[in-house]
Design a protein around this motif. Structure first.
Motif, PDB file in Angstrom:
ATOM      1  N   VAL A  22       0.827  -1.204   0.000  1.00  0.00           N
ATOM      2  CA  VAL A  22       0.000   0.000   0.000  1.00  0.00           C
ATOM      3  C   VAL A  22       0.859   1.250   0.000  1.00  0.00           C
ATOM      4  O   VAL A  22       0.505   2.268  -0.606  1.00  0.00           O
ATOM      5  N   ARG A  23       2.009   1.183   0.675  1.00  0.00           N
ATOM      6  CA  ARG A  23       2.815   2.384   0.887  1.00  0.00           C
ATOM      7  C   ARG A  23       3.903   2.606  -0.151  1.00  0.00           C
ATOM      8  O   ARG A  23       4.482   3.678  -0.203  1.00  0.00           O
ATOM      9  N   LYS A  24       4.206   1.601  -0.976  1.00  0.00           N
ATOM     10  CA  LYS A  24       5.323   1.765  -1.901  1.00  0.00           C
ATOM     11  C   LYS A  24       4.950   2.710  -3.040  1.00  0.00           C
ATOM     12  O   LYS A  24       3.776   2.858  -3.397  1.00  0.00           O
ATOM     13  N   PRO A  25       5.932   3.381  -3.666  1.00  0.00           N
ATOM     14  CA  PRO A  25       5.637   4.315  -4.765  1.00  0.00           C
ATOM     15  C   PRO A  25       5.001   3.598  -5.954  1.00  0.00           C
ATOM     16  O   PRO A  25       5.237   2.413  -6.195  1.00  0.00           O
ATOM     17  N   LEU A  26       4.187   4.332  -6.688  1.00  0.00           N
ATOM     18  CA  LEU A  26       3.517   3.774  -7.856  1.00  0.00           C
ATOM     19  C   LEU A  26       4.498   3.692  -9.017  1.00  0.00           C
ATOM     20  O   LEU A  26       5.216   4.629  -9.319  1.00  0.00           O
ATOM     21  N   GLY A  27       4.492   2.538  -9.690  1.00  0.00           N
ATOM     22  CA  GLY A  27       5.416   2.315 -10.790  1.00  0.00           C
ATOM     23  C   GLY A  27       4.872   2.811 -12.120  1.00  0.00           C
ATOM     24  O   GLY A  27       3.696   3.185 -12.245  1.00  0.00           O
ATOM     25  N   PRO A  28       5.703   2.817 -13.163  1.00  0.00           N
ATOM     26  CA  PRO A  28       5.261   3.311 -14.478  1.00  0.00           C
ATOM     27  C   PRO A  28       4.167   2.452 -15.097  1.00  0.00           C
ATOM     28  O   PRO A  28       3.295   2.974 -15.797  1.00  0.00           O
ATOM     29  N   VAL A  29       4.204   1.131 -14.853  1.00  0.00           N
ATOM     30  CA  VAL A  29       3.156   0.270 -15.421  1.00  0.00           C
ATOM     31  C   VAL A  29       1.798   0.635 -14.825  1.00  0.00           C
ATOM     32  O   VAL A  29       0.791   0.742 -15.535  1.00  0.00           O
ATOM     33  N   TRP A  30       1.771   0.844 -13.512  1.00  0.00           N
ATOM     34  CA  TRP A  30       0.519   1.217 -12.853  1.00  0.00           C
ATOM     35  C   TRP A  30      -0.010   2.527 -13.426  1.00  0.00           C
ATOM     36  O   TRP A  30      -1.198   2.632 -13.747  1.00  0.00           O
ATOM     37  N   TRP A  31       0.869   3.509 -13.579  1.00  0.00           N
ATOM     38  CA  TRP A  31       0.426   4.803 -14.081  1.00  0.00           C
ATOM     39  C   TRP A  31      -0.069   4.712 -15.520  1.00  0.00           C
ATOM     40  O   TRP A  31      -1.062   5.363 -15.882  1.00  0.00           O
ATOM     41  N   CYS A  32       0.587   3.918 -16.351  1.00  0.00           N
ATOM     42  CA  CYS A  32       0.159   3.783 -17.753  1.00  0.00           C
ATOM     43  C   CYS A  32      -1.237   3.171 -17.839  1.00  0.00           C
ATOM     44  O   CYS A  32      -2.116   3.669 -18.562  1.00  0.00           O
ATOM     45  N   VAL A  33      -1.458   2.081 -17.095  1.00  0.00           N
ATOM     46  CA  VAL A  33      -2.769   1.432 -17.119  1.00  0.00           C
ATOM     47  C   VAL A  33      -3.834   2.350 -16.536  1.00  0.00           C
ATOM     48  O   VAL A  33      -4.945   2.463 -17.068  1.00  0.00           O
ATOM     49  N   PHE A  34      -3.493   3.046 -15.447  1.00  0.00           N
ATOM     50  CA  PHE A  34      -4.469   3.918 -14.796  1.00  0.00           C
ATOM     51  C   PHE A  34      -4.856   5.092 -15.695  1.00  0.00           C
ATOM     52  O   PHE A  34      -6.044   5.405 -15.848  1.00  0.00           O
ATOM     53  N   VAL A  35      -3.882   5.753 -16.289  1.00  0.00           N
ATOM     54  CA  VAL A  35      -4.173   6.897 -17.164  1.00  0.00           C
ATOM     55  C   VAL A  35      -4.980   6.446 -18.376  1.00  0.00           C
ATOM     56  O   VAL A  35      -5.945   7.123 -18.791  1.00  0.00           O
ATOM     57  N   ALA A  36      -4.621   5.290 -18.950  1.00  0.00           N
ATOM     58  CA  ALA A  36      -5.387   4.776 -20.092  1.00  0.00           C
ATOM     59  C   ALA A  36      -6.835   4.493 -19.697  1.00  0.00           C
ATOM     60  O   ALA A  36      -7.773   4.785 -20.455  1.00  0.00           O
ATOM     61  N   SER A  37      -7.037   3.948 -18.500  1.00  0.00           N
ATOM     62  CA  SER A  37      -8.395   3.650 -18.036  1.00  0.00           C
ATOM     63  C   SER A  37      -9.191   4.928 -17.800  1.00  0.00           C
ATOM     64  O   SER A  37     -10.379   5.007 -18.156  1.00  0.00           O
ATOM     65  N   VAL A  38      -8.554   5.934 -17.217  1.00  0.00           N
ATOM     66  CA  VAL A  38      -9.245   7.207 -16.973  1.00  0.00           C
ATOM     67  C   VAL A  38      -9.632   7.872 -18.299  1.00  0.00           C
ATOM     68  O   VAL A  38     -10.750   8.374 -18.447  1.00  0.00           O
ATOM     69  N   LEU A  39      -8.727   7.877 -19.262  1.00  0.00           N
ATOM     70  CA  LEU A  39      -9.033   8.479 -20.564  1.00  0.00           C
ATOM     71  C   LEU A  39     -10.157   7.729 -21.267  1.00  0.00           C
ATOM     72  O   LEU A  39     -11.047   8.333 -21.877  1.00  0.00           O
ATOM     73  N   LEU A  40     -10.127   6.390 -21.160  1.00  0.00           N
ATOM     74  CA  LEU A  40     -11.190   5.587 -21.774  1.00  0.00           C
ATOM     75  C   LEU A  40     -12.534   5.870 -21.114  1.00  0.00           C
ATOM     76  O   LEU A  40     -13.560   6.000 -21.798  1.00  0.00           O
TER      77      LEU A  40
END
Length: 445
Positions: A22-40
């Motif tokens: 829960v506390r570790k920094p967010l990685g690039p894979v997480w951000w890519c999937v999340f941003v793509a989902s938000v845009l969709l």
């Protein structure tokens, strides 16, 4: 713990490893999937909702005969997933299943996200989105009471009640975990989790209240899930439309909802197991968990097969003609074969133990079940409405770009919401993990 019950949690997993996720920094894979989902989600749900509100429901692929299209198909699909999540968690808690811990939180999160996705479609489908507040009992403002004889109002009352109770049930289970996060975090996170923990100190009195509240909500939610999804089925079965006016719909809808929900939970477990490599979360999703969840899917697939057979036999017992798909408009046999293959045939692979724990096979079967359940909803909603006693109303149904955008946007909305919740809360109930590990150590001692 009963000696015959397989251990589902390895005893060597420290709780701190799960808290670290829960506390570790967010990685690039997480951000890519999340941003793509938000845009969709923004394009699919946001743009489509704006267009429907501005131009009317004519932008959908509806016609004089098919007045319900993909929007209602997706409403029933998502609400089925939402109902299944809490039901799975509550039933496993009431029956004291040892494999509940690694699966319950993921199912509860699925409920919250799926119900939010489902709520979008009936609101948007009416066209006048800004008038949705009139579904509330506010006669001093609107001048009238909502029509409680309308199935739309049944959905509003049933789904909103279910969502609020599911949210409370999920939050109660998180209180001890928030206290753990409060004690191991510093600064702003410590204050944030301290507020969410509601002063939890882990005393005997608090634990007794926690257990009583969890069991009470589980006991309330179990029959509530059945009743709420039965209410959704009444949207169809109380009408006189051929193919809808059937008493089998309530158990039919409930069985399909649980099957699709368990298939989605399997996909979620495998996705989390893949993305959270190297953490305690990954090690907790053991082959024993996959094996038990696959057995669950297999049993529910057999139930759905019996439902399909029951619907067909009911026509014969009532003196009707032996049709392959009774009471509905003839459809493409390939479509129907794909639906039955996904819901009934593919899960039969789980008769073999080696396939029940094979991630690739589980993904194929789970996707097949979800596709089959979507096709079943399409068959119920659209193909029943195609039949008409008036030749002038006869016509096919073709979804528009707005319909397809809403479908894609709802998937993006579900993914984005789930990714947010799984990052700010522990994916497993940490107190249940500790309890199960203690029982495992006592059993080996």
């Amino acid at each position: 713990m009963d000696d015959s019950t397989p251990s589902t949690l390895p005893a060597g997993i420290p709780v701190k490893a799960m808290l670290a996720e829960v506390r570790k920094p967010l990685g690039p894979v997480w951000w890519c999937v999340f941003v793509a989902s938000v845009l969709l989600a923004a394009w699919g749900v946001g743009w489509s909702s704006w267009r429907i509100a501005a131009e009317g429901v004519g932008v959908l692929g509806l016609n004089n005969n098919v007045v319900w299209g993909l929007d209602i198909v997706h409403f029933v699909f998502w609400i089925g997933l939402g109902h299944a999540g809490t039901l799975i968690s509550a039933v496993l808690l009431l029956t004291r299943q040892s494999w509940r811990s690694p699966i319950a939180r993921g199912a509860e999160l699925m409920t919250l996200c799926a119900v939010v996705c489902a709520a979008v479609f009936p609101v948007v489908h009416v066209g006048r989105v800004w008038m949705a507040w009139m579904a509330g009992p506010l006669p001093e403002v609107s001048g009238i009471w909502p029509d409680m004889a309308s199935p739309l109002m049944w959905d509003v009352m049933a789904v909103s009640t279910y969502f609020l109770l599911s949210l409370t049930y999920w939050y109660i289970g998180l209180v001890p975990d928030f206290a753990l996060l409060r004690d191991c975090c510093t600064g702003r996170l410590k204050r944030r989790y301290g507020l969410l923990a509601l002063g939890w100190q882990g005393t005997g009195r608090q634990w007794r209240a926690y257990e009583k509240a969890s069991l009470l909500f589980a006991a309330i939610l179990t029959p509530l899930v059945v009743s709420v999804h039965s209410v959704v089925s009444f949207d169809f079965s109380v009408t006189q439309v051929p193919g809808w006016h059937q008493s089998i719909f309530p158990p039919y809808f409930v069985g399909g909802a649980i099957l699709s929900g368990m298939a989605m939970v399997q996909l979620i477990l495998l996705a989390v197991r893949r993305l959270m490599a190297g953490s305690g979360v990954r090690e907790a999703i053991t082959p024993a968990i996959l094996n038990l969840s696959s057995k669950f899917v297999l049993a529910l697939a057999l139930v759905m097969g019996a439902m399909y057979l029951w619907e067909h036999m009911a026509v014969l017992l009532n003196g009707g003609a032996p049709e392959l798909f009774p009471g509905r408009n003839p459809v493409d046999p390939v479509f129907m074969a794909a639906m039955i293959a996904g819901n009934v045939v593919l899960p039969q692979l789980f008769w073999f133990r080696s396939l029940r724990t094979n991630p690739l096979v589980i993904v194929v079967v789970a996707l097949g079940v979800l596709a089959g359940m979507w096709m079943e909803r399409f068959w119920i909603v659209v193909d029943s409405l195609k039949a008409s006693l008036l030749a002038a109303n006869a016509g096919d149904y073709f979804p528009s770009l707005t319909d397809l955008a809403m479908m894609a946007g709802s998937a993006g909305l579900f993914t984005a919401l789930y990714m947010i919740l799984v990052r700010v809360t522990p994916f497993f109930s940490l107190c249940d993990v500790r309890e199960q590990q203690s029982l495992d150590r006592e059993g080996r001692a």
